[in-house]
Structure formats: C-alpha cells, structure tokens
Write an enzyme that holds these catalytic residues in place. Structure first.
Site, short mmCIF file in Angstrom:
data_model
loop_
_atom_site.label_atom_id
_atom_site.label_comp_id
_atom_site.label_asym_id
_atom_site.label_seq_id
_atom_site.Cartn_x
_atom_site.Cartn_y
_atom_site.Cartn_z
CD GLU A 128 74.21 -2.18 25.80
OE1 GLU A 128 73.71 -2.71 26.82
OE2 GLU A 128 75.09 -3.16 25.05
CB CYS A 192 80.69 -0.56 27.23
SG CYS A 192 81.57 -0.14 26.31
CG HIS A 211 77.73 -2.29 22.54
ND1 HIS A 211 77.59 -2.48 23.94
CD2 HIS A 211 79.31 -1.56 23.03
CE1 HIS A 211 78.42 -2.52 24.86
NE2 HIS A 211 79.19 -2.34 24.49
#
Length: 252
Positions: A128, A192, A211
């Site tokens: 991410e 998250c 993730h």
C-alpha cells in the site's frame, strides 16, 4: 484497492501491560489476546534501525487471520544478523488504534513501522502506497465507528509513505520468489487504512502496509513469510537512501 474489495483487520490493542522482553535477537512481547500487536527492531552492519511490525487479530469471516500466520513465519525466518523482532497482534478497534500507535512510537522510536493485514479479495501480496484520512463508515469489532469518519481531524486527506513502494515491488519481483507482489493506492477505508494513516501521520511517513491474501488463496504460510522477509529487507534498503520527509497529497 476499493473499499468493497478489501476486508482488512487492524492493529489495535491496549497500551498498558504490553509485556516483557526475552533476551534473544527476536523478542516477543506477550500479553492478553486483546493486548498483542507486532513490532520489529531492525539492525544492519552500519547502525541499528528499529521497525514496528504490526498484524491483525481475527475479524469477520477471518477466524484465523492470515497476516498473523504470515508474521509468525517471518519470525521463524528472521531478518538477518543484528535484527531484533518485536511482535504484537492487535484487535480490530478504531479507538485502540488511536491510543496504541502513538504509544508504540514513543516507546520504541523505530525507523520504520510495517503493518500487515489480510484482504479477502486479494490473490497477490500488495504494498500500500498511502493512507487516507476520511471515509471510515464501517463498524469495528466493538460495533464502533468514529463520528467524524476520519483518522485525524484537520489532517491531510492522504499521506504517502516515504518508502518508494514501486521500487520495492520491482526489486522483490526480481528475486525469483513464487509470490506475486503488486501495488495499491487504496487500503480500503476500513481499519487497515485507518491504522496506516494514523501510523503515517505519527511517523512522518516512516510506515508501510502490506496486505496478504487468505491462506491457501493461493499462497501457503511459508510463502507469505518468505515474501514478507524479502519485502521488509528491501524496504529497509530503500529507506536507507530515501529522504526523511513526508509527502502529503490531497488526491490520488
């Protein structure tokens, strides 16, 4: 990834009574089920680096969270000589995240924080690039949602990690691992993403979020552990050469 495509858990825990350290290169802090999170301190040949590594506890359909299993595998593998690994599992609760992240930064002053969560829709290991401040409408494990629907009132809409995730992805992809690594600009607007933004804000960008897919869909615990090991090693190397500044943007 969009909010609907991600099902994530978050690193949340009571700050009190975090636990006792063991005298070993890999130090496991233990507490109650509600108090465990993950934290890693990393050293290299030149100077000691510290890294907080967080993963998430059970939530929703994920009775066994793949992020927790993957981090356990990473703990077995280690991160090389001179590396101290501190591990915590955290429950999925907004208010605990807001208390825990600043407390762990104050306690350990790490160079890098790495968060690991599970995505029910993912088939790759995903790096991410950024966290988002607003749009949090989903209830946590305590059936709570912030009234403001944001992480930090008055904070930037988006904060990028100072780590070049594209560079990390390219490097890891050349290592011949049997795991596909991809990039995302949307961690899902659930815990998250909430945790990632909170950590990025606290750390001035010295945070990362990874993730992982559910176990067996398609990767084994061992494959995920090796992927995390390679990713974090590359992140540390990239961070070594990056400028320590935060990059805030209003839109992606």
């Amino acid at each position: 990834m969009s909010e609907k495509s991600w099902t994530c858990s978050v690193e949340l825990a009571s700050v009190k009574d975090i636990g006792q350290e063991k005298e070993s290169p890999y130090t496991l802090y233990s507490g109650s089920e509600e108090q465990r999170a993950s934290l890693a301190c990393v050293g290299n040949r030149h100077r000691i680096k510290s890294v907080k590594l967080h993963w998430f506890g059970p939530f929703g359909e994920h009775a066994v969270n793949a992020s927790w299993i993957a981090v356990q595998e990473l703990e077995k593998l280690g991160l090389g000589d001179g590396v101290d690994l501190y591990v915590y599992e955290i429950p999925v609760e907004y208010q605990t995240v807001q208390r825990l992240i600043p407390a762990l930064w104050k306690k350990h002053s790490p160079q890098l924080v790495v968060h690991v969560g599970v995505s029910g829709m993912a088939t790759t290991v995903t790096l991410e690039k950024c966290g988002h401040n607003v749009g949090y409408k989903g209830l946590d494990n305590c059936r709570f949602c912030p009234g403001s629907q944001c992480c930090v009132e008055g904070g930037p809409e988006c904060i990028d990690s100072i780590i070049d995730m594209d560079a990390v992805c390219r490097r890891v992809s050349t290592l011949g691992l049997d795991v596909t690594v991809t990039i995302s600009k949307d961690a899902g607007r659930y815990l998250c993403d909430f945790t990632y933004y909170t950590s990025l804000y606290q750390s001035h960008g010295r945070s990362a979020f990874v993730h992982v897919p559910p176990l067996g869909k398609p990767y084994t615990a061992e494959q995920l552990g090796r992927a995390l090991q390679a990713i974090i090693e590359e992140m540390l190397d990239v961070l070594e050469h990056s400028e320590g500044k935060i990059n805030c943007r209003h839109e992606h």
